[in-house]
Design an enzyme around this catalytic site. Sequence first.
Site, short mmCIF file in Angstrom:
data_model
loop_
_atom_site.label_atom_id
_atom_site.label_comp_id
_atom_site.label_asym_id
_atom_site.label_seq_id
_atom_site.Cartn_x
_atom_site.Cartn_y
_atom_site.Cartn_z
N GLU A 198 0.81 -1.23 0.00
CA GLU A 198 0.00 0.00 0.00
C GLU A 198 0.84 1.27 0.00
O GLU A 198 0.56 2.21 -0.74
CB GLU A 198 -0.94 0.03 1.21
CG GLU A 198 -2.15 -0.87 1.09
CD GLU A 198 -1.88 -2.30 1.48
OE1 GLU A 198 -0.78 -2.59 1.99
OE2 GLU A 198 -2.77 -3.15 1.29
N HIS A 267 -9.82 -4.59 11.13
CA HIS A 267 -10.48 -4.44 9.82
C HIS A 267 -11.79 -3.67 9.90
O HIS A 267 -12.62 -3.77 9.01
CB HIS A 267 -10.76 -5.82 9.21
CG HIS A 267 -9.56 -6.51 8.67
ND1 HIS A 267 -8.57 -7.02 9.48
CD2 HIS A 267 -9.16 -6.75 7.40
CE1 HIS A 267 -7.63 -7.56 8.72
NE2 HIS A 267 -7.96 -7.42 7.47
#
Lengths: 464, 335
Positions: A198, A267
């Site tokens: 990322e 998450h």
Amino acid sequence: MATEILMPALSPTMEEGTLAKWLVKEGDTVSSGDILAEIETDKATMEFEAVDEGTVGKLLVAEGTEGVAVNTPIAVLVEEGEDVPSAAAGQGEGGERDPAPAEEPGPREVHAQPAAAPASPAQAATSVSEPEVPEGTEMKSTTVREALRDAMAEEMRRDEEVFLMGEEVAEYQGAYKISQGLLDEFGARRVIDTPITEHGFAGIGVGAAFAGLKPIVEFMTFNFAMQAIDQIINSAAKTLYMSGGQMGAPIVFRGPNGAAARVAAQHSQDYAAWYASIPGLKVVQPYSAADAKGLLKTAIRDPNPVVFLENEILYGKSFDVPVLDDWTVPFGKAKIWREGTDVTLVSWGIGMTYALEAADALSQDGVSAEVIDLRTLRPLDMETVIRSVQKTNRCVTVEEGFPVASMSDHIAARIMQEAFDYLDAPVLSCTGKDVPMPYAANLEKLALTSVKEVLDAVKAVTYR
Amino acid sequence: MAARRTTTKRGAKTSNASKEELLTYYREMLLIRRFEEKAGQLYGMGLIGGFCHLYIGQEAVVVGLEASAEEGDSRITTYRDHGHMLACGMDPKGVMAELTGRIDGYSKGKGGSMHMFSKEKRFYGGHGIVGANVPLGAGIAFADKYRGNDRVTFTYFGDGAANQGQVYETYNMAELWDLPVIFVIENNKYAMGTSVQRSTKSPSLWERGAAYGIEGEEVDGMDVLAVKAAGERAVEYVRAGKGPYILEVMTYRYRGHSMSDPAKYRTRDEVQKIREERDAIEQVRKRLLDGDATEDELKAIDKEIKEIVNEAAEFAKESPEPPIDELYTDIYMDA
């Protein structure tokens, strides 16, 4: 003893699916690992394997059946020589899982919509206030997922310099199937699978934007964008200012944000308040499919970096989307979903599901709630909020984010500063709780806000 | 894709440079040195604030590499960026005025020493976060490849940044996608106060590219001709579409990490020895005098440079501070 085979949950947010195809027939012998059926979720078509061995006694659900709720018995497995029990006898037997959970509220009550239920309050309200849509425009029921894909496809057709990069966006067709079909149409030059990296690919995206391209960087979820947040903030958001206006980053960072279902602390975070605090960024958090499409198209055309916060649970929800050649929604303009006189509910993104359901319940109680969907958090349309509070004199905000230094805090402070004399009660906030997201279903439900909390808050501010 | 064999070609001394070429390098390196000395002076007078990282000692790196670049190529670097801007042709007045935080600076006084840009010169900054400019540089190269041109991007970073994870994330994707980027590691031996030896057990930084299949080499960064020759090799390779290339340029900074660094982590003797024996400007000066240049010619250049720098300093002092309404401009571009 007969064993029921239940419709499996094949993703954290799956509530129902299509039994696409049976790969066994009654009388077949199966052993553990054999593929029984193909099941289509809104995200993918999955093969479903047998766990036990036995003989397929009866197929309870015909292939091609849509909307089969998770945990519905779909077949009965019998041991050798055993008779096939009647369908009724099969109920409630043998399964390890609760045999009838489909009847019960899902883990997150507010999202559970019985398949055959009438249009949700959200949809019912759609036509009330859609001033941007020309009269007589055809509306098409579209999922948020499809709306996002359509927005990207339309903008990629329109502008050669728009491209999509991220993990699994191309060959896999999107981890959440948002980019389905884009690789086929636009090719590998413009729909680019990245390694799991990322920080690196966010930076490459920003560099490409400095050089004038218009990247759409998909984060599989915004939780992973924390790895890349330096590039989003220090590189993308600040460069226009630091360069005295010479160069900026026309880039969209998008992906699901906030809690999904049962994916626990790492998450499940809602980053709206983090990004909304950064000058130089624009921050969008749509609720409906029409807004998801119109706002994403606006985001891609915007010459500034845009953080576009989606929600996994909303991906599969359908809304009416105007059938127009070029449907866009402007930034900084809240949408009033429901007009009311007694209290203003301010929300955005998935928070809207609680707000609209609460408003519906309140109306049955004789309380008229005005429901405002902010749609974009930066720029923030306080004007619409203030105007509403001047009318209703009470306000409750609804979001799933953490409560400390939240968007709700900011909105409450602005209302206090700009409409103090109009307030008949303190502004109350319904937010996620001040805890990391727990895994256990009951605790997760408690950690989020709820329709009940919204109703309680409204009762408090209306002194009822 | 099979990993390519990584090869090293130590910068061979190139002695066939013309007098004109040497004079150009002499002038450009001297401009950087005198500019930086002046910046240090203005900092001491309180006219420049905040962080100010001087490039003194490293001049041959950018001057040599800019000599291998062509019109249309891009460059991006970290916060020790004054030399890069001067070497790519940005106006010393605009750079100095940015250092003093004035409206005529490249960023209208809003960026400062570490954050300057020139769209015109394809200088993409000036970045204050160690390592962050490396993926950005690869992204600029990505845009060139996307558009199908043959430009290359020089992405400069230090030996300190070479330990940042995003550098290796970038190596991986740059090679995977054959991006036209030249990674230039300016190894000045110290990441602030921490020497390379104290930061890693694999001190040959360019060789780390081999793990990703990236070719590279180590270069004597005090010899501008060696740097230029290596730059030409890298440019030829990258422009041909073969993917990225790494140059580890061995250099040395004479001053502290920033103006407030007393540099106690190394001895005066160490600095002095390099200045006396390997100084890049002195090497070119000697070559010129060994040829047919005269002291007078060089003195004339010294004088010319001094005037440019003094003018830049005067300009930077006289330029007004940005008007207060600049506080709220350049945050967003009009949609």
